[in-house]
Design a protein around this motif. Structure first.
Motif, mmCIF file in Angstrom:
data_model
loop_
_atom_site.group_PDB
_atom_site.id
_atom_site.type_symbol
_atom_site.label_atom_id
_atom_site.label_comp_id
_atom_site.label_asym_id
_atom_site.label_seq_id
_atom_site.Cartn_x
_atom_site.Cartn_y
_atom_site.Cartn_z
ATOM 1 N N SER A 232 0.822 -1.209 0.000
ATOM 2 C CA SER A 232 0.000 0.000 0.000
ATOM 3 C C SER A 232 0.861 1.267 0.000
ATOM 4 O O SER A 232 0.341 2.376 -0.199
ATOM 5 N N LEU A 233 2.161 1.111 0.214
ATOM 6 C CA LEU A 233 3.051 2.271 0.212
ATOM 7 C C LEU A 233 3.188 2.830 -1.204
ATOM 8 O O LEU A 233 3.096 2.090 -2.187
ATOM 9 N N PRO A 234 3.424 4.136 -1.315
ATOM 10 C CA PRO A 234 3.552 4.736 -2.651
ATOM 11 C C PRO A 234 4.777 4.218 -3.388
ATOM 12 O O PRO A 234 5.800 3.901 -2.786
ATOM 13 N N VAL A 235 4.662 4.115 -4.700
ATOM 14 C CA VAL A 235 5.793 3.708 -5.537
ATOM 15 C C VAL A 235 6.667 4.930 -5.777
ATOM 16 O O VAL A 235 6.230 5.899 -6.406
ATOM 17 N N LEU A 236 7.876 4.885 -5.280
ATOM 18 C CA LEU A 236 8.749 6.059 -5.321
ATOM 19 C C LEU A 236 8.935 6.595 -6.729
ATOM 20 O O LEU A 236 8.842 7.802 -6.965
ATOM 21 N N LEU A 237 9.182 5.714 -7.689
ATOM 22 C CA LEU A 237 9.483 6.155 -9.052
ATOM 23 C C LEU A 237 8.272 6.715 -9.783
ATOM 24 O O LEU A 237 8.396 7.226 -10.891
ATOM 25 N N GLU A 238 7.086 6.630 -9.147
ATOM 26 C CA GLU A 238 5.894 7.237 -9.727
ATOM 27 C C GLU A 238 5.553 8.567 -9.078
ATOM 28 O O GLU A 238 4.525 9.189 -9.392
ATOM 29 N N ASP A 239 6.409 9.032 -8.163
ATOM 30 C CA ASP A 239 6.149 10.305 -7.492
ATOM 31 C C ASP A 239 6.053 11.424 -8.524
ATOM 32 O O ASP A 239 6.964 11.592 -9.345
#
Length: 324
Positions: A232-239
Motif C-alpha cells: 500500500s506504500l507509494p511507488v517512489l518512481l511514480e512520485d
C-alpha cells in the motif's frame, strides 16, 4: 560536482570505495543464474563495486561472475571492490571468522574488500545448531555487538578483509562500537536504506562527524516483494514531483533518484539484473541536478522505510525505534 563511474571515496582506513555499486539481492523466485550474468554485464559496462550478502544465497553465483571477468582479462582482482555481510546468526565471537570464511569460500576469493555486520541484532536458528541454515525460523540471541566487532577486527588483522563496516545501525549502536575500550578499527561505513522518501540526513550528519561513509540501498524505493514490503506504500518512481524534475532533465525518474543521493555525498547501490538498466543507470554521471531542484527533491522526505523488517521489532537491538 564532477562525478564519474571511476570516482571513489576514501574510507577512514585509507581504502577506496567506488561511489556506485551493484546491488545483488533478488527475491527467491528469481533464478540465481541471473545474478551471475548481471555481474558479468555490470563489469563489462564499468561497475567495479559489487555488493552481496550471505543471507541472499547467491554469493557463489556472484563470485562465478566476478572470476569469469578476471579470467577473461576484463579486470584484475584489485579492480573489484567486493562487499560481503556477516549474517546475524554468526555474531557469537567464536563464529565470526567462520561466517567470513563461509563467504570467502562461496565467492571464491582470498579476501573481501569490505565486510559488514548486516544488522545490529543477533539471532540463532530455532531447533538447529548450524547458523548457515536459512530455512529454520530465527529466534533472538543476546550477543554483545562489541564482542562481535572485536572478532571482526581479528579477521582484518589476519588479512581476510580489507575494511570493516556495519549496516542498519542507528546512532546509539554506532556510538557503542566507537566508544568500545580498546577499539582498533572503527567502521568505515554504515549501509542503510536511503532514498528521496528517506533522506537519512541526521544519521548522515552524525556519520560524517565520525568520518564514516553512508552507503545507500533501496535508492529507487524497493522492489514490490509482498513478503517484506507493504504494497500500500507509494511507488517512489511514480512520485509526480520526481517525475516532473526528471522530465526537466530529460532523464528517467530512476536516474534522478540515484543522482539525488549521490549529490548528497552518499554512496549508491543500484540493483538491477537487466542489461539495459545497468547501462542506463550509468547515466547518473552525465548530468547534475541544480541546487533548487535538489531542495525540491529533499522536501519529499517522508521518513518512510520500505524495509522496516518488523519481524525483528521485538529484539532489544531493533534499530528503527530511535529517531536516527
Amino acid at each position: 560536482m564532477t562525478l564519474t563511474k571511476e570516482t571513489r571515496v576514501t574510507l577512514n582506513d585509507g581504502n577506496m570505495m567506488p561511489i556506485l555499486g551493484l546491488g545483488t539481492y533478488a527475491s527467491p523466485d528469481v533464478p540465481k543464474s541471473l545474478a551471475e550474468e548481471a555481474v558479468k554485464i555490470a563489469i563489462d559496462v564499468g561497475y567495479r563495486h559489487i555488493d552481496c550478502a550471505f543471507i541472499t544465497g547467491n554469493e557463489m553465483h556472484i563470485g562465478n561472475g566476478i572470476r569469469s571477468k578476471i579470467s577473461d582479462g576484463t579486470v584484475k582482482r584489485e579492480d573489484i571492490f567486493y562487499t560481503g555481510k556477516l549474517w546475524c546468526t554468526y555474531f557469537s565471537p567464536e563464529m565470526v571468522r567462520k561466517g567470513l570464511e563461509r563467504s570467502l569460500r562461496d565467492v571464491g576469493m582470498d579476501y573481501l574488500d569490505l565486510f559488514l555486520m548486516h544488522w545490529p541484532v543477533s539471532l540463532k536458528p530455532s531447533g538447529a545448531s548450524d547458523p548457515s541454515d536459512k530455512d529454520k525460523p530465527f529466534i533472538y540471541d543476546n550477543v554483545d555487538l562489541c564482542a562481535t566487532w572485536e572478532a571482526l577486527e581479528a579477521c582484518k588483522d589476519a588479512g581476510l578483509v580489507r575494511s570493516l563496516g556495519v549496516s542498519n545501525f542507528n546512532r546509539r549502536q554506532l556510538e557503542r562500537i566507537l566508544n568500545k575500550p580498546g577499539l582498533k578499527y572503527k567502521p568505515v561505513c554504515n549501509q542503510v536504506e536511503c532514498h528521496i522518501y528517506l533522506g537519512q540526513s541526521k544519521l548522515q550528519a552524525y556519520c560524517k562527524s565520525k568520518d564514516i561513509i553512508l552507503v545507500a540501498y533501496s535508492v529507487l524505493g524497493s522492489h514490490r516483494d509482498k513478503d517484506w514490503v507493504d504494497l500500500s506504500l507509494p511507488v517512489l518512481l511514480e512520485d509526480p514531483v520526481l517525475c516532473k524534475v526528471a522530465a526537466k532533465y530529460n532523464r528517467t525518474p530512476a536516474e534522478v533518484a540515484m543522482r539525488f543521493v549521490l549529490q548528497n555525498e552518499i554512496v549508491v547501490l543500484a540493483k538491477s539484473f537487466s542489461a539495459a538498466r545497468l547501462k542506463q543507470n550509468l547515466g547518473v554521471f552525465d548530468f547534475e541536478i541544480n541546487p533548487e531542484d535538489m531542495k525540491i527533491l529533499k522536501s519529499l522526505d517522508k521518513n518512510l522505510h520500505y524495509g522496516p523488517f518488523k519481524e525483528m521489532k521485538e529484539h532489544p537491538e531493533y534499530p528503527f525505534d530511535d529517531e536516527y
